[in-house]
Scaffold this motif. Structure first.
Motif, short mmCIF file in Angstrom:
data_model
loop_
_atom_site.label_atom_id
_atom_site.label_comp_id
_atom_site.label_asym_id
_atom_site.label_seq_id
_atom_site.Cartn_x
_atom_site.Cartn_y
_atom_site.Cartn_z
N GLU A 1 1.75 51.32 60.77
CA GLU A 1 1.69 52.23 61.91
C GLU A 1 3.08 52.56 62.44
N VAL A 2 4.04 51.67 62.20
CA VAL A 2 5.41 51.90 62.69
C VAL A 2 6.26 52.30 61.49
N ALA A 3 6.17 53.56 61.06
CA ALA A 3 6.96 54.06 59.93
C ALA A 3 8.17 54.85 60.40
N LEU A 4 8.24 55.15 61.71
CA LEU A 4 9.36 55.92 62.24
C LEU A 4 10.58 55.03 62.32
N GLU A 5 11.68 55.50 61.72
CA GLU A 5 12.91 54.72 61.73
C GLU A 5 13.76 55.05 62.95
N PRO B 1 8.94 56.44 53.78
CA PRO B 1 7.71 56.77 53.04
C PRO B 1 7.00 55.55 52.47
N ALA B 2 7.73 54.48 52.22
CA ALA B 2 7.08 53.28 51.70
C ALA B 2 6.14 52.69 52.74
N LYS B 3 6.56 52.68 54.01
CA LYS B 3 5.70 52.16 55.07
C LYS B 3 4.51 53.07 55.30
#
Length: 631
Positions: A42-46, A34-36
């Motif tokens: 754009e790349v918040a998916l871990e 959520p911080a990203k």
């Protein structure tokens, strides 16, 4: 689709703000940072976790081991994944039969290896034990066959589980005790349509919030099971229609967030307030398609009344208080223990307090006050401790008088050293002065009455305002005052008698009791020399035999009159006297003498001896005179 939030914790092991897990209809579970997302990255998916065979319906992170994520899908499929090692996939045990959708999952808040799942179509809830890798309990309402749409564990009690129904025919919340899972221990009723979701406040186990399809939210107190149907803390309109998920804010428990099928996310507070609903300024675009979606329904006005009870986080989290003897007691809301500490700031004060406490326990306050009075050099302090000592003495009144300077021994010494002439003078009356004419007595009595009326009127008009002065000298009056203050009435009477103050002696003797008054009365009669004193003594003491022995026969009329006045003659004697009078009225002296002889033989001599001889002499003289006159 569904989602679940993982808190980062103190060590921020999973990022600054934790992780968000989301499950889609394709069975894929994705983890985002959520911080990203907030930073616009754009790349918040871990990462993505292994797929389910059907759409993901529910997820929940383990509160004790935050790396474990449980997810449920269709066909009773439940996956447990360690996000630190996503390739390893676990299950709680064999699939529950018959197969059903898993619409909700909940980890136990107290026992980390216990997981519960909700299966609505089969109207049951299943409790799993991950250590045994099997289902240990199946909770089912056999009587009503209530569909279970949501479940929640009690935050404080590990064996209590809540289930709710999304059916309009039976919109209830049931509380189960897994130790007796045959029937619910409590049923909460209040919603008009099926319940969509419920959530327990993490900061107060006495607050449970539920929402249903009747667009109402109710905050319950699940810990109070004495009220039928459950205790409602507050009931209000939902911020949007058909709320399907809710959550309490973990940092600020005043706030609650809810999401609805209208696509609206609402944040509101349970501590009152009214939301201002903006006017609808936009219109739906005109479309030729009759099946095109219309504008969203207007929001309902949200007015939340105040709660019936204060939440737990507003209570004192901790507290301290000083006690007697330097004790400091403290408590902490996070612990069930109370701490008692000894705080020593002044050792001398603590020592004195311990001595006083020991004296209170051993009931030795008299010795304690005596030591305090002997130890001090201050005159005022010594007097204070002496008075306190007298309070615990067996005779406090006597000790108070001694402290004020009034001692019985000193009074006796003063009385013995006082020389008072015991010859108070003899009262002698001549025969002339002893006999008062009736006319003089009447005139004097009338004059005395007039003077008494005048003096009483003047006394009523003029009130004395002279203050009372107590004489404490060594004279007679001073010793009398001292003896009166000490309550020595016998000494006061003795002083008054020696000083010739007979009236004062009799007045004081009345206050000293019956025995003292009788003794003083006897002393008065012993000293009195008036002619009437002997008669008065015999009448008051009712010693008629002494009067008969000492009376002169010439006074038989007076004796008879006194006997009749004070009712000292029996009825038979009075009747015989009446018969003598009747015989004399007809000049029958012989009959009168016969009756007299009968009375002399039958009556008590002490009763008739004072007047019967005089009557006999009178009858004999009358008989002789009657005989001479007749011849």
């Amino acid at each position: 689709a569904c989602c679940s939030f993982l808190s980062s914790g103190i060590n921020a092991e999973y990022g600054e703000m934790g992780l968000i897990a989301g499950g889609g209809d394709n069975g894929v579970i994705s983890l985002w940072d959520p911080a990203k997302i907030l930073d616009g990255d754009e790349v918040a998916l871990e990462c993505e976790l292994p797929k389910h065979c059907g759409p993901v319906r529910s997820m929940d992170f383990n509160p004790a081991k935050k790396c474990l994520l449980a997810s449920g899908a269709s066909a009773s499929e439940i996956h447990i994944v360690d996000i630190n090692n996503p390739s390893v996939l676990m299950t709680p045990g064999p699939k529950a039969q018959p197969e059903d959708d898993v619409v909700d999952l909940a980890w136990n808040k107290q026992v980390e290896h216990i997981l519960a799942s909700a299966h609505p179509n089969s109207a049951r809830s299943v409790v799993w034990d991950l250590r045994k890798n099997e289902a240990i309990i199946q909770v089912t309402d056999a009587s009503n066959r209530v569909r279970c749409s949501c479940i929640a564990w009690h935050p404080d009690v590990a064996t209590q589980l809540l289930t709710c129904s999304d059916e309009d025919r039976c919109p209830v919340i049931q509380m189960w005790d897994l130790r007796f899972a045959t029937a619910p221990t409590m049923v909460f009723e209040g919603h008009g349509r099926g319940i969509q979701t419920l959530t327990w406040c993490g900061c107060d186990s006495g607050m449970l919030l539920s929402s249903s399809r009747d667009d109402h939210m109710i905050c319950w107190n699940p810990n109070n099971t004495s009220i039928p149907g459950g205790e409602k803390l507050v009931e209000f309109n939902a911020p949007s229609q058909w709320t399907f998920d809710m959550g309490w804010c973990r940092r600020n428990p005043y706030l609650v967030a809810s999401s609805s099928f209208s696509g609206k996310l609402s944040v509101f507070s349970l501590f009152g307030g009214q939301e201002d609903i903006p006017e609808q300024t936009t219109r739906a675009r005109m479309s030729s398609d009759p099946f095109a979606p219309g504008p969203p329904p207007p929001s309902l006005p949200m007015n939340i009344p105040p709660l019936k009870q204060a939440p737990k986080w507003l209570m004192k989290p901790c507290g301290v208080s000083f006690g007697f003897g330097g004790k400091l007691i403290s408590f902490d809301s996070n612990s069930n223990e109370i701490t008692v500490m000894q705080v020593t700031t002044e050792s001398e004060l603590l020592e004195r307090a311990e001595k006083l406490e020991h004296a209170l326990q051993e009931n030795t306050l008299l010795e304690f006050c005596s030591e305090k009075a002997d130890a001090t050099d201050d005159t005022n302090d010594k007097q204070i401790w002496s008075f306190l000592k007298s309070t615990f003495d067996g005779k406090p009144r006597q000790r108070y008088l001694e402290l004020l300077g009034y001692k019985t021994e000193d009074l006796k010494d003063m009385v013995q050293s006082l020389s008072i002439s015991e010859s108070v003078g003899e009262l002698t009356l001549d025969s002339d002065t002893a006999i008062i004419n009736k006319s003089d007595a009447e005139s004097s009595s009338s004059s005395e009455k007039d003077s008494d009326k005048e003096t009483s009127e003047t006394e009523d008009e003029v009130k004395t305002t002279k203050p009372l002065v107590i004489d404490t000298s060594t004279g007679v009056d001073g010793l009398i005052c001292r003896a009166m203050l000490l309550g020595q009435f016998e000494v006061v009477v003795d002083l008054c008698l020696k000083a010739g103050r007979m009236a004062d002696a009799l007045a004081v003797a009345m206050a000293g009791g019956r025995e003292l008054f009788q003794k003083t009365q006897q002393e008065y009669f012993r000293q009195a020399t008036s002619p009437s004193a002997a008669l008065l003594s015999c009448i008051i003491s009712q010693r008629w035999s002494n009067l008969v022995e000492s009376v002169d026969l010439s006074n038989w009329k007076e004796e008879l009159k006194d006997k009749l006045r004070y009712d000292c003659v029996s009825g038979a004697v009075v009747e015989n006297l009446n018969q003598i009078a009747a015989a004399l009225s007809v000049n029958d002296y012989n009959q009168a003498l016969s009756i007299h002889s009968y009375v002399a033989q039958t009556a008590n001599f002490s009763e008739v001896g004072s007047f019967l001889p005089g009557i006999k002499v009178l009858l004999q003289i009358g008989a002789q005179l009657h005989t001479v006159h007749h011849y």
